[in-house]
Design a protein around this motif. Structure first.
Motif, PDB file in Angstrom:
ATOM      1  N   LEU A  51       0.849  -1.160  -0.008  1.00 54.41           N
ATOM      2  CA  LEU A  51       0.028  -0.005   0.105  1.00 54.41           C
ATOM      3  C   LEU A  51       0.871   1.272  -0.062  1.00 54.41           C
ATOM      4  CD1 LEU A  51      -2.601  -1.018   2.855  1.00 54.41           C
ATOM      5  CD2 LEU A  51      -2.724  -1.100   0.275  1.00 54.41           C
ATOM      6  N   ASN A  52       1.822   1.202   0.607  1.00 53.10           N
ATOM      7  CA  ASN A  52       3.075   2.390   0.728  1.00 53.10           C
ATOM      8  C   ASN A  52       4.212   1.951   0.901  1.00 53.10           C
ATOM      9  OD1 ASN A  52       2.711   2.302   3.500  1.00 53.10           O
ATOM     10  ND2 ASN A  52       0.659   3.185   3.193  1.00 53.10           N
ATOM     11  N   PRO A  70       8.860  13.697 -14.915  1.00 52.24           N
ATOM     12  CA  PRO A  70       7.679  14.250 -15.535  1.00 52.24           C
ATOM     13  C   PRO A  70       7.503  13.605 -16.974  1.00 52.24           C
ATOM     14  CG  PRO A  70       9.263  15.921 -15.529  1.00 52.24           C
ATOM     15  CD  PRO A  70       9.778  14.793 -14.902  1.00 52.24           C
ATOM     16  N   LEU A  71       8.634  13.210 -17.562  1.00 42.79           N
ATOM     17  CA  LEU A  71       8.590  12.582 -18.945  1.00 42.79           C
ATOM     18  C   LEU A  71       8.067  11.069 -18.966  1.00 42.79           C
ATOM     19  CD1 LEU A  71      11.776  14.077 -20.697  1.00 42.79           C
ATOM     20  CD2 LEU A  71       9.388  14.816 -20.629  1.00 42.79           C
ATOM     21  N   THR A  72       8.777  10.420 -18.247  1.00 44.39           N
ATOM     22  CA  THR A  72       8.276   9.057 -18.100  1.00 44.39           C
ATOM     23  C   THR A  72       6.943   8.801 -17.298  1.00 44.39           C
ATOM     24  OG1 THR A  72       9.659   8.475 -16.420  1.00 44.39           O
ATOM     25  CG2 THR A  72      10.417   7.930 -18.441  1.00 44.39           C
ATOM     26  N   LEU A  73       6.923   9.579 -16.042  1.00 44.53           N
ATOM     27  CA  LEU A  73       5.904   9.293 -15.070  1.00 44.53           C
ATOM     28  C   LEU A  73       6.496   8.267 -14.013  1.00 44.53           C
ATOM     29  CD1 LEU A  73       2.369  10.126 -16.543  1.00 44.53           C
ATOM     30  CD2 LEU A  73       3.862  11.680 -15.200  1.00 44.53           C
ATOM     31  N   ALA A  88      -7.182   9.336 -20.281  1.00 44.77           N
ATOM     32  CA  ALA A  88      -5.694  10.146 -20.495  1.00 44.77           C
ATOM     33  C   ALA A  88      -5.349  10.228 -21.725  1.00 44.77           C
ATOM     34  CB  ALA A  88      -4.930   8.958 -19.791  1.00 44.77           C
ATOM     35  N   ARG A 141      10.109   1.092   5.143  1.00 40.24           N
ATOM     36  CA  ARG A 141       8.853   0.137   5.562  1.00 40.24           C
ATOM     37  C   ARG A 141       7.873   0.215   4.705  1.00 40.24           C
ATOM     38  NH1 ARG A 141       5.149   1.169  10.628  1.00 40.24           N
ATOM     39  NH2 ARG A 141       3.242   1.089   9.578  1.00 40.24           N
ATOM     40  N   LYS A 178      -0.835  15.699 -19.598  1.00 36.24           N
ATOM     41  CA  LYS A 178      -0.280  14.525 -19.141  1.00 36.24           C
ATOM     42  C   LYS A 178      -1.119  13.748 -17.821  1.00 36.24           C
ATOM     43  CE  LYS A 178       3.994  12.691 -20.239  1.00 36.24           C
ATOM     44  NZ  LYS A 178       5.369  12.715 -20.333  1.00 36.24           N
ATOM     45  N   ASP A 203       3.940   8.206  -5.111  1.00 35.58           N
ATOM     46  CA  ASP A 203       2.770   9.388  -4.715  1.00 35.58           C
ATOM     47  C   ASP A 203       3.262   9.607  -3.506  1.00 35.58           C
ATOM     48  OD1 ASP A 203       1.877   9.045  -7.360  1.00 35.58           O
ATOM     49  OD2 ASP A 203      -0.160   8.630  -6.610  1.00 35.58           O
ATOM     50  N   ARG A 215       9.940  11.948  -9.358  1.00 30.87           N
ATOM     51  CA  ARG A 215       9.352  11.312 -10.160  1.00 30.87           C
ATOM     52  C   ARG A 215       9.815  12.109 -11.688  1.00 30.87           C
ATOM     53  NH1 ARG A 215       3.920  10.464  -9.169  1.00 30.87           N
ATOM     54  NH2 ARG A 215       3.488   8.477  -9.578  1.00 30.87           N
ATOM     55  N   ASN A 268      -8.377  -0.507 -16.107  1.00 28.34           N
ATOM     56  CA  ASN A 268      -7.607  -1.310 -16.511  1.00 28.34           C
ATOM     57  C   ASN A 268      -7.476  -2.615 -16.032  1.00 28.34           C
ATOM     58  OD1 ASN A 268      -5.416  -2.002 -18.717  1.00 28.34           O
ATOM     59  ND2 ASN A 268      -4.194  -1.721 -16.848  1.00 28.34           N
ATOM     60  N   VAL A 310      -4.480  14.039 -17.364  1.00 27.32           N
ATOM     61  CA  VAL A 310      -5.792  14.188 -17.415  1.00 27.32           C
ATOM     62  C   VAL A 310      -6.073  12.629 -17.305  1.00 27.32           C
ATOM     63  CG1 VAL A 310      -7.638  14.052 -19.090  1.00 27.32           C
ATOM     64  CG2 VAL A 310      -5.859  15.928 -19.264  1.00 27.32           C
ATOM     65  N   ARG A 312      -6.215   6.404 -11.718  1.00 29.13           N
ATOM     66  CA  ARG A 312      -5.264   6.803 -12.908  1.00 29.13           C
ATOM     67  C   ARG A 312      -5.541   5.805 -14.166  1.00 29.13           C
ATOM     68  NH1 ARG A 312      -0.206   7.022  -9.505  1.00 29.13           N
ATOM     69  NH2 ARG A 312      -0.977   9.004  -9.183  1.00 29.13           N
ATOM     70  N   ASP A 339       3.253   1.910 -13.572  1.00 28.16           N
ATOM     71  CA  ASP A 339       2.475   1.940 -12.348  1.00 28.16           C
ATOM     72  C   ASP A 339       3.103   2.288 -11.032  1.00 28.16           C
ATOM     73  OD1 ASP A 339       0.460   0.971 -10.735  1.00 28.16           O
ATOM     74  OD2 ASP A 339       0.406  -0.862 -11.535  1.00 28.16           O
ATOM     75  N   CYS A 395       3.501  -1.753 -15.535  1.00 25.39           N
ATOM     76  CA  CYS A 395       3.159  -0.679 -16.205  1.00 25.39           C
ATOM     77  C   CYS A 395       1.755  -0.893 -16.515  1.00 25.39           C
ATOM     78  CB  CYS A 395       3.910  -0.100 -17.419  1.00 25.39           C
ATOM     79  SG  CYS A 395       3.995  -1.372 -18.468  1.00 25.39           S
ATOM     80  N   PHE A 396       1.083   0.237 -17.020  1.00 33.41           N
ATOM     81  CA  PHE A 396      -0.171  -0.112 -17.924  1.00 33.41           C
ATOM     82  C   PHE A 396      -0.430   0.918 -19.050  1.00 33.41           C
ATOM     83  CE2 PHE A 396      -1.073   2.581 -14.149  1.00 33.41           C
ATOM     84  CZ  PHE A 396      -1.894   3.610 -14.764  1.00 33.41           C
ATOM     85  N   GLU A 397      -1.390   0.553 -19.868  1.00 41.86           N
ATOM     86  CA  GLU A 397      -1.610   1.553 -20.954  1.00 41.86           C
ATOM     87  C   GLU A 397      -2.677   2.516 -20.507  1.00 41.86           C
ATOM     88  OE1 GLU A 397      -3.194  -1.997 -22.751  1.00 41.86           O
ATOM     89  OE2 GLU A 397      -2.553  -1.647 -24.450  1.00 41.86           O
ATOM     90  N   GLY A 401       1.981   4.312  -8.591  1.00 39.13           N
ATOM     91  CA  GLY A 401       1.297   5.037  -7.540  1.00 39.13           C
ATOM     92  C   GLY A 401       2.079   4.957  -6.203  1.00 39.13           C
TER      93      GLY A 401
END
Ligand SMILES: Cc1cc2nc3c(=O)[nH]c(=O)nc-3n(C[C@H](O)[C@H](O)[C@H](O)COP(=O)(O)OP(=O)(O)OC[C@H]3O[C@@H](n4cnc5c(N)ncnc54)[C@H](O)[C@@H]3O)c2cc1C
Ligand SMILES: Cc1cc2nc3c(=O)[nH]c(=O)nc-3n(C[C@H](O)[C@H](O)[C@H](O)COP(=O)(O)OP(=O)(O)OC[C@H]3O[C@@H](n4cnc5c(N)ncnc54)[C@H](O)[C@@H]3O)c2cc1C
Lengths: 427, 501
Positions: free
Chosen positions: A91-92, A274-277, A133, A103, B329, A266, A272, B468, B331, B464, A261, A126-128, A263
C-alpha cells in the motif's frame, strides 16, 4: 506508529513479474539475504501471464508462450529461499525510524502487516493509458478497453468481450492485441494509427494485417467514439485531406502509450520523472531515495519482458554490492534531459565517475531512449554546455520503441561533473 | 402489466432533488416511493454537475457571469430573489446533513484571481455583491488579498495574478453521487420504497388517485412529485401538468486530473468572470484536481454527451492560465454536464402544485440545485401539507447512515482490524484507489447492480488507470454476488446481451 510490530527483512521486492522475479533469483543465488517478494495477484509472473507473444529469448535463451514463461519463473523462484507473498498488495513505502530503513505496509486476505527492510526494489510494471488519459473524444459508451483489460478478460477469465473489434494504436502491443482478439474468436475490423508511420516494425504489422485480413488506417485520428450505450463505431478524420469517415465495431481496444504503475511513489521523497511518470534512477537503478531501487516497466512503460528481466538482475547485483559495504560515491552525477520528440532517457542520471572501468561499460548498456512517434532519417545529438559530445544519424527511429543509447561512445572528456546532457533530434 | 405498488406520494426521479425530497419525507408517517428510470441514481444532470454547495463569492460570481452574458445593462443581482434565500437556507442545512449521513466532503477556500485592471474591477464587484449577500442573509465575509498574500497561500498560482478575492467560508465540496446515494440509502432505511430501472411512461387520474404506468407495472398514488430534472417536461406532459413552462439547456465539458497533483493548490482557483468564461480548478477531497474550464455550449439533443477534441485544448489552456503546472499528461477522464432550467422565469425555480393537475408538484430547479436541495425538500413538505396531506412526525425516524468503509482512508490499526473481521477487506480490487472486495460487496448489498454504481459507491475504477486492472474483476464480483452471468453485467445502461460492459 512506533510501537507497531514490523517484520524484518533485508530486501523487499515489490512486483512478481519478470523484473522482480529475476532480481530475486539473482539475489538468492548469490547471497543469504532475507528476501521478500510481494505481488498483489494470486499468481506470480506479472504481465506475461495474460499476454501471449513469445517470451524468454534474451533472459532464458529459449522461447515460451507468455503463460508458460510465467509458470517457469514461478517454478524457479519457489525452489529458492525467497519468501513469497501473493495476494499481497503493497500500500505504501515510507521511512522506518531514523536508521535508514524502509517500511512497507501490505494488505492481503491473511491480514495487514508491515515490513521493515534495508533495501527495496520497485518492480511494479506498467499499464496502458486509458481513453480518458489520451483524451479520445466521443460518447462515453461501454465496450472500450485497453489491451491489458482485454487480455485479462480473454486469457485469464475466458470471457468474450464482443464480436467485431477495432484497434487503436500500432505499437507492438497492438499486434499482441490482434492475436488475443483472434484467439477470442472475434473479427478485427481494422487498426487505426494517427501517425503516418506505424509505431512498430511495419513489416510485422503488415504481415499480420494480411494474415488476419484487417485493414490498417494510417494518418487517421479518432474524432469521435460513436454509440450511446455500447460502442457502435468511430468517426475518423483523415489527416491528409480532412475527410471524415466512419468505421463500425462493437469493441474498441485502445493500445499502447504505456505509463509506469508508479502510484507507490506518490507523496514520497522518490523523485518522479515528468516525462516517463516513473521514478528517476541512476546507473545503479537507484532512485533518489537511498537503497530504494527500481527495475522493469515501472521505469518507463512497456519494454520487452526479457530486458525487464535483465534489468531486475542488474538491480539485484547493485543491491548485493551495496549489502557488501560498497558505498556509492557520486563522483560524476550527470543528468540526462530529453527534448521532444525524444520521449525520455532512462536511466535519467549517471553517477559513476570512472569511464574507463569495466563496470562503466557494463552499466552503459542499460541506457535507452524512445521517440514519441516514428521519424525517418533523424540525427540525434547530445550536447553538454553547447559542446557536441555525441551525434548519430539513423535511417529510421520507430515511435514508442526502445532504442539503446550508446553512452559509452559519448565524448566523456568534454562532460563536466554536475552538468546536464541534452539529447535532441533533427530530421 | 399488473399493479406493483400503492403509495401516498410517488417521487419521479433519483437526482439530487428527488433524493432530497425522499429523505425529508421519511420524517413523517406517510408512504413514499421513488422511481428512477436508469439503473443508477444520480444518472442525469446531477451526475455531470460540479456539485459545489456554495454561497458568498461563488454565488456572486454566478450572478455577475450571467449579467455579463445577458443583454447589456442587465443586472441579475437582487437580494430578494427567492432562489437566493433557498440556496442560503440549503447551504446552512448541509453540514449537519453531511454529518448525519456520514458523507465525505471538504471546505476549501475560494480564490478568484485578477490578472489585469479590468479583472480587478470585476473582483471589486464580486466583493461588493458577495458581502451584500452575506450582510443581508448571513455568512462569512470575503476579502481582497494582494499578490504577496496570494503567493503565500497558493504558490503555484500564475505569476500574472496581481490580486485576488478570498472567500474562506462559503463552499462545501462533495462528490455528487456520494450525496445522492447517501440520501436514498437513508430514505430506504426509514421505509421509502425505491425502484430502479423503472421509467414512468403514462399518467392518468381517476377518483382522486393517479395511476402511473411504468415499464415494470403500474403504481397507484395520491400525490406525484415530478423531480424528473432534465426530463421534467416529459413527465409533466404525461399528466397534463406542464402549465406554461418549457426547458432550456446548455452544456460544459470538464476533466479530472491525476491525484499526483494533490497539494498543487489547496483552494478553488478561479479566474475573474468574462463573457462566457467560467474557469476554475477545484481540489477534490480525493486528491484529484477538477478542471472546470469549459464554455457554455448550446444543446441540440439533451442526451448528447459526446466529448469534443477542441474542448480538451481549451480546458488545458485555460487551466494553465490559472496554474501553469497543470498539464495534459495528468488528465484521467473527461465528460459533459448538461444544465437545465425553465423558460417561464429563468431566474426562479418552479416549486409548485400544477394548475393543470391536482396533487402534482413540479420541481424544476435552476442552477445551483445542490446548494438549496435540503431547503427545497422542506418546501415540498409544506406544499404537501397545504394540499391536505396529513403529515404526522415519526418519532422513530433515524437520521443516521454510515458510509461504506473506505479502506484506503483508514489508519493502519483500523485496516488490520477490518481485515481480521472480514478477510475480503484484504483483497484489493482497484489498485489505483485502494478499493477492496469487501467494499464492493457492501456496495452491492446496498443496491449497486452496475459497474458504474460500484464505481460511484466505492471509487473502484476512478483512478488513473480507469478500470484497466479492476474492470474485469468488478464484473466478476457483480456477477457472482447477483447470481447473474458475466455477460449480463452492464456499465451503465443495459446493452445488448452477449456483450460485456
Ligand atoms: C498489455 C500488455 C501486453 C504485453 N504484451 C507483450 C507481449 O506480447 N510480448 C512481450 O514480450 N511483452 C509484452 N508486454 C510487456 C511485458 O509484459 C513486460 O515487459 C514485462 O512483463 C515487464 O515485467 P515487469 O516485471 O517490469 O512488470 P510486470 O510483468 O507488469 O509485473 C509487475 C508485477 O507487480 C505487481 N505489482 C504492482 N504493484 C504492486 C503492489 N503495489 N503490490 C504488490 N504487487 C504489485 C503486479 O501484480 C505485477 O505482477 C506486454 C505488456 C502489457 C502491459
Ligand atoms: C456542469 C454543471 C455544473 C453545475 N454546478 C453546480 C454547482 O456547482 N452547484 C450546484 O448547486 N448546482 C450545480 N449544477 C446544477 C445541479 O447539478 C442541478 O441543479 C441538479 O443536478 C438538478 O438535479 P435534479 O434532481 O433536478 O435533476 P436530475 O439530476 O436530472 O435528475 C432527474 C432524474 O429523474 C429521472 N427521470 C426523468 N424522467 C423519468 C421518468 N419518466 N421515470 C423515471 N425517472 C425519470 C432521471 O433519470 C434523473 O435521474 C450544475 C449543473 C451542471 C450541468
Amino acid at each position: 506508529m512506533s510501537n507497531e510490530k514490523q517484520i524484518s527483512l533485508d530486501v523487499v521486492v515489490i512486483g512478481g513479474g519478470p523484473a522482480g522475479i529475476s532480481a530475486c533469483l539473482e539475489l538468492s543465488r548469490l547471497s543469504n539475504l532475507r528476501i521478500g517478494l510481494f505481488d498483489r495477484e494470486s499468481e506470480l509472473g506479472g504481465m506475461p501471464r495474460s499476454c501471449h507473444i513469445y517470451f524468454g529469448m534474451r533472459d532464458r535463451k529459449r522461447i515460451y508462450r507468455g503463460q508458460t514463461y510465467a509458470r517457469k519463473l514461478d517454478k524457479l523462484i519457489r525452489k529458492t529461499s525467497v519468501k513469497i507473498y501473493t495476494e499481497a498488495t503493497v500500500l505504501n513505502i515510507s521511512a522506518a525510524g531514523n536508521k535508514g530503513l524502509h517500511r512497507i505496509d501490505v494488505a492481503s486476505p491473511n491480514g495487514f502487516e508491515s515490513y521493515e527492510s534495508r533495501f527495496v526494489l520497485l518492480a511494479s510494471g506498467c499499464f496502458e493509458s486509458s481513453r480518458g488519459a489520451r483524451m479520445i473524444p466521443g460518447e462515453r459508451c461501454s465496450g472500450v478497453f485497453t489491451t491489458g483489460a482485454l487480455q485479462q478478460m480473454v486469457n485469464l477469465r475466458h470471457q468474450k468481450p464482443g464480436k467485431r473489434a477495432l484497434i487503436i494504436g500500432s505499437e507492438i502491443v497492438a499486434l499482441s492485441c490482434a492475436m488475443t482478439l483472434k484467439r477470442a474468436g472475434m473479427d478485427i475490423m481494422g487498426l487505426i494509427e494517427e501517425d503516418h508511420n506505424l509505431q512498430s516494425y511495419s513489416s510485422v504489422a503488415k504481415t499480420m494485417s494480411l494474415f488476419y485480413r484487417f485493414p490498417i488506417y494510417r494518418g487517421a485520428t479518432v474524432r469521435s467514439i460513436l454509440g450511446r450505450e455500447r460502442v457502435e463505431g468511430v468517426e475518423l478524420v483523415r489527416e491528409s485531406d480532412q475527410k471524415v469517415f466512419r468505421l463500425q465495431c462493437d469493441t474498441l481496444v485502445i493500445t499502447g502509450r504505456f505509463r509506469p504503475d508508479s502510484g507507490l511513489i506518490d507523496g514520497t521523497l522518490i523523485e518522479r520523472d515528468p516525462l516517463t511518470l516513473g521514478p528517476v534512477v541512476d546507473d545503479s537503478l537507484e532512485t533518489s531515495v537511498s537503497n530504494i531501487f527500481a527495475a522493469g516497466n515501472v521505469l518507463r512503460g512497456a519494454n520487452m519482458h526479457d530486458l525487464c528481466a535483465l534489468e531486475g538482475k542488474q538491480a539485484a547485483q547493485e543491491i548485493l554490492r551495496r549489502s557488501k559495504g560498497y558505498v556509492c560515491s557520486e563522483d560524476m552525477s550527470v543528468v540526462f534531459r530529453a527534448e521532444a520528440p525524444i520521449r525520455y532517457i532512462v536511466p535519467q542520471k549517471i553517477v559513476i565517475g570512472n569511464t574507463k572501468s569495466h563496470r562503466f561499460k557494463r552499466l552503459c548498456s542499460i541506457y535507452s531512449m524512445q521517440v514519441e512517434h516514428t521519424v525517418k532519417n533523424p540525427t540525434i545529438k547530445a550536447l553538454c554546455d553547447d559542446k557536441t559530445i555525441w551525434t548519430k544519424s539513423f535511417s529510421k527511429l520507430v515511435g514508442r520503441t526502445r532504442k539503446r543509447l550508446p553512452i559509452k561512445n559519448f565524448d566523456w572528456k568534454k562532460i563536466e561533473k554536475g552538468k546536464e546532457v541534452v539529447l535532441s533530434l533533427r530530421n | 402489466m399488473g399493479k406493483i405498488l400503492e403509495t401516498e406520494v410517488l417521487i419521479i426521479g433519483g437526482g439530487i432533488i428527488g433524493a432530497s425530497v425522499a429523505r425529508e419525507l421519511q420524517k413523517y408517517k406517510i408512504d413514499v416511493a421513488l422511481v428512477e428510470k436508469s439503473p443508477n441514481l444520480c444518472s442525469a444532470t446531477s451526475k455531470g454537475s460540479h456539485s459545489m454547495i456554495y454561497w458568498g463569492a461563488e454565488m456572486a460570481f454566478s450572478l455577475v457571469l450571467k449579467s455579463i452574458m445577458a443583454p447589456p445593462g442587465t443586472e441579475l443581482y437582487d437580494p430578494e430573489f427567492p432562489f437566493l434565500k433557498l440556496a442560503k437556507k440549503g447551504f446552512d442545512l448541509t453540514d449537519n446533513l453531511f454529518h448525519e449521513l456520514d458523507i465525505i466532503h471538504s471546505h476549501p477556500s475560494i480564490i478568484i484571481i485578477a490578472r489585469d485592471k479590468e479583472e480587478l474591477e470585476m473582483l471589486r464587484k464580486l466583493e461588493e455583491i458577495s458581502n451584500d449577500l452575506t450582510d443581508k442573509m448571513g455568512g462569512g465575509k470575503v476579502q481582497m488579498i494582494d499578490k504577496k498574500a496570494l503567493n503565500e497561500m497558493e504558490p503555484n498560482v500564475t505569476g500574472h495574478a496581481i490580486a485576488a478575492l478570498l472567500d474562506e467560508s462559503n463552499l462545501i465540496e462533495v462528490f455528487a453521487p456520494d450525496y445522492v446515494f447517501a440520501l436514498v440509502e437513508n430514505a430506504k432505511d426509514n421505509g421509502c420504497k425505491v425502484s430502479m430501472n423503472t421509467e414512468v411512461k403514462k399518467i392518468s387520474r381517476k377518483n382522486g388517485v393517479y395511476t402511473v404506468e411504468t415499464n415494470r407495472g403500474t403504481i397507484e398514488t395520491e400525490f406525484i412529485i415530478n423531480a424528473g430534472g432534465k426530463y421534467a417536461d416529459y413527465v409533466a406532459d404525461m399528466a397534463g401538468a406542464r402549465d406554461d413552462w418549457g426547458l432550456a439547456f446548455n452544456k460544459t465539458q470538464m476533466m479530472v486530473l491525476d491525484k499526483r497533483l494533490k497539494g498543487l493548490v489547496n483552494s478553488v482557483i478561479m479566474g475573474a468572470p468574462g463573457p462566457g468564461v467560467f474557469d476554475f480548478l477545484l481540489p477534490l477531497h480525493t486528491g484529484n484536481l477538477y478542471v472546470g474550464c469549459g464554455t457554455y455550449e448550446p444543446v441540440e439533443d439533451r442526451d448528447d454527451a459526446a466529448t469534443v477534441r477542441e474542448n480538451f485544448d481549451y480546458a488545458i489552456e485555460h487551466a494553465r492560465a490559472l496554474v501553469p503546472a497543470v498539464s495534459e499528461k495528468d488528465v484521467i477522464t473527461s465528460f459533459y454536464g448538461t444544465r437545465y432550467w425553465n423558460t417561464r422565469d429563468p431566474e426562479s425555480h418552479i416549486i409548485e402544485v400544477s394548475k393543470g393537475a391536482p396533487n402534482f408538484i413540479n420541481l424544476v430547479i435552476k442552477l445551483p440545485g445542490f446548494s438549496p436541495a435540503p431547503a427545497i425538500a422542506r418546501s415540498v413538505v409544506n406544499l404537501l401539507s397545504d394540499q391536505g396531506l396529513q403529515l404526522t412526525e415519526k418519532s422513530y425516524f433515524n437520521p443516521i447512515r454510515k458510509r461504506i468503509p473506505r479502506f484506503g482512508m483508514l489508519s493502519n490499526e483500523e485496516k488490520k482490524e477490518l481485515i481480521a473481521q472480514d478477510s475480503r477487506y484484504g483483497n484489493i480490487i482497484c489498485f489505483c484507489e485502494t478499493v477492496t472486495e469487501g467494499e464492493i460487496i457492501e456496495a452491492i448489498k446496498r443496491g449497486a447492480t452496475t459497474i458504474q454504481a460500484v464505481k460511484y459507491m466505492t471509487r473502484a475504477g476512478m483512478g488513473r488507470c480507469q478500470r484497466n486492472f479492476c474492470g474485469p474483476r468488478v464484473v466478476e464480483i457483480l456477477a457472482r454476488e447477483l447470481n447473474m452471468p458475466v455477460n449480463e453485467i452492464v456499465y451503465e445502461k443495459p446493452a445488448s446481451k452477449d456483450i460485456l460492459f
